[in-house]
Design an enzyme around this catalytic site. Structure first.
Site, PDB file in Angstrom:
ATOM      1  N   CYS A 112      44.803  20.320 -17.211  1.00  0.00           N
ATOM      2  CA  CYS A 112      44.201  21.449 -16.496  1.00  0.00           C
ATOM      3  C   CYS A 112      44.817  21.645 -15.117  1.00  0.00           C
ATOM      4  O   CYS A 112      44.473  22.605 -14.424  1.00  0.00           O
ATOM      5  CB  CYS A 112      42.690  21.256 -16.370  1.00  0.00           C
ATOM      6  SG  CYS A 112      42.239  19.694 -15.582  1.00  0.00           S
ATOM      7  N   ASP A 113      45.712  20.749 -14.706  1.00  0.00           N
ATOM      8  CA  ASP A 113      46.290  20.817 -13.364  1.00  0.00           C
ATOM      9  C   ASP A 113      47.606  21.598 -13.386  1.00  0.00           C
ATOM     10  O   ASP A 113      48.484  21.337 -14.212  1.00  0.00           O
ATOM     11  CB  ASP A 113      46.530  19.403 -12.835  1.00  0.00           C
ATOM     12  CG  ASP A 113      46.899  19.406 -11.365  1.00  0.00           C
ATOM     13  OD1 ASP A 113      46.004  19.111 -10.546  1.00  0.00           O
ATOM     14  OD2 ASP A 113      48.065  19.714 -11.053  1.00  0.00           O
TER      15      ASP A 113
END
Lengths: 160, 167
Positions: A112-113
């Protein structure tokens, strides 16, 4: 709201909505501050000996939510990156996600980064449940951190 | 909380995301449906709708006052036409069924699944409920009713391992 970028307006609106406020109400996370394009948010952790009840993370949120955020553990009192000994520590998923040696500790090793997903296209299929969805909000990242900090892999402070 | 309003976390049929609505503190349960319609643009029809408090099986009459119903600021309320959700969970070729109220959290269902499949400690925290045939893993906060649509009052989950992010 005058002078704010559209991204900041959207972010602030998301913080007022049910998913973020529900997490606040359950003690899963809380807003520390917004200093656009950054925001510091604390996420609760499972109780471990000599470890804090929560960790703060500084999110960089440029072009939110079209672009994924990137986050790093943060010393909210000193307003500086968290020293490596203060990072969450543990086994398995924890030591992979919270790795101060990766990219100088500037982001978390999670799909998700924004920073971490670069060069990791296979994650989009291998970990599709953890890939940032631009139609979602910041809680999709916070839920992943919260889950890690409540796993049995989390053993407390990383230490030096 | 404003002077005359309280905030409630709403989930339910057609309300897939936890939604914060404001209702008069001295209102009745029916006011919740009105607020959901006005503030979320979601039509919460009164006919056959059941109102529940999270993780509670008791249905609340629409004409009860919020005070009588025990609904207070930042309580969690569920709206659905299904009365129960028939849940089945698959793990290692074994399927276990159970009936839950629509306002049951995924967290509670996960604890039940851990128990019936004998997962403890690290085994429990390293598995998640994933909707069968998808890669969707509802958050622990989600009410099971919010992921089913009347008249299909049933859902299937796979209990799957959380994969390490490597490579």
């Amino acid at each position: 709201m005058d002078g704010m970028t559209p991204a900041e307006k959207v972010f602030r609106a998301h913080l007022e909505k049910g998913p973020f406020q529900s997490g606040v109400d359950r003690g899963r996370w809380k807003l520390v501050l917004i200093a656009w394009p950054h925001s510091i948010i604390s996420v609760s952790a499972a109780q471990r000996a000599d470890a804090p009840p929560e960790y703060s993370f500084r999110f960089e949120l440029s072009n939110y939510p079209a672009n994924a955020p990137t986050a790093q553990p943060w010393n909210a009192i000193g307003n500086a990156p968290l020293q490596r000994g203060g990072w969450p520590g543990g086994r398995g998923r924890i030591q992979l996600a919270f790795n101060p040696d990766w990219k100088g500790g500037s982001c978390l090793y999670l799909p998700c980064d924004r920073c971490a997903i670069e060069g990791h296209d296979p994650w989009r299929t291998q970990h599709s449940d953890m890939v940032w969805n631009p139609e979602g909000d910041i809680t999709q990242y916070l839920r992943i951190i919260h889950d890690l900090l409540h796993s049995e892999d989390y053993t407390g402070l990383r230490g030096s | 909380m404003s002077e005359n309003k309280i905030e409630l976390f709403i989930q339910g049929e057609g309300v897939r995301e936890v939604t914060l609505v404001r209702v008069p503190h001295d209102g009745i349960v029916r006011d919740i449906l009105k607020s959901v319609s006005e503030q979320c643009g979601i039509e919460a029809r009164e006919e056959n709708i059941n109102v529940l408090i999270e993780d509670n099986d008791d249905e609340i009459p629409l004409d009860a006052t919020l005070k009588e119903a025990g609904i207070r600021h930042r309580h969690r309320v569920h709206l659905h036409r299904c009365r129960r959700v028939e849940v089945s969970v698959n793990f290692k070729s074994v399927t276990k069924p159970q009936s839950f109220s629509t306002g049951t959290t995924i967290a509670k269902i996960k604890r039940w699944a851990d128990d019936v499949f004998g997962l403890k400690g690290i085994d429990a925290t390293e598995h998640a409920l994933q909707i069968c045939g998808t890669n969707e893993r509802p958050d622990l906060d989600v009410h099971v009713g919010s992921i089913v649509q009347y008249p299909q009052c049933q859902i299937c989950f796979d209990l799957v391992p959380k994969k390490r992010v490597e490579g």
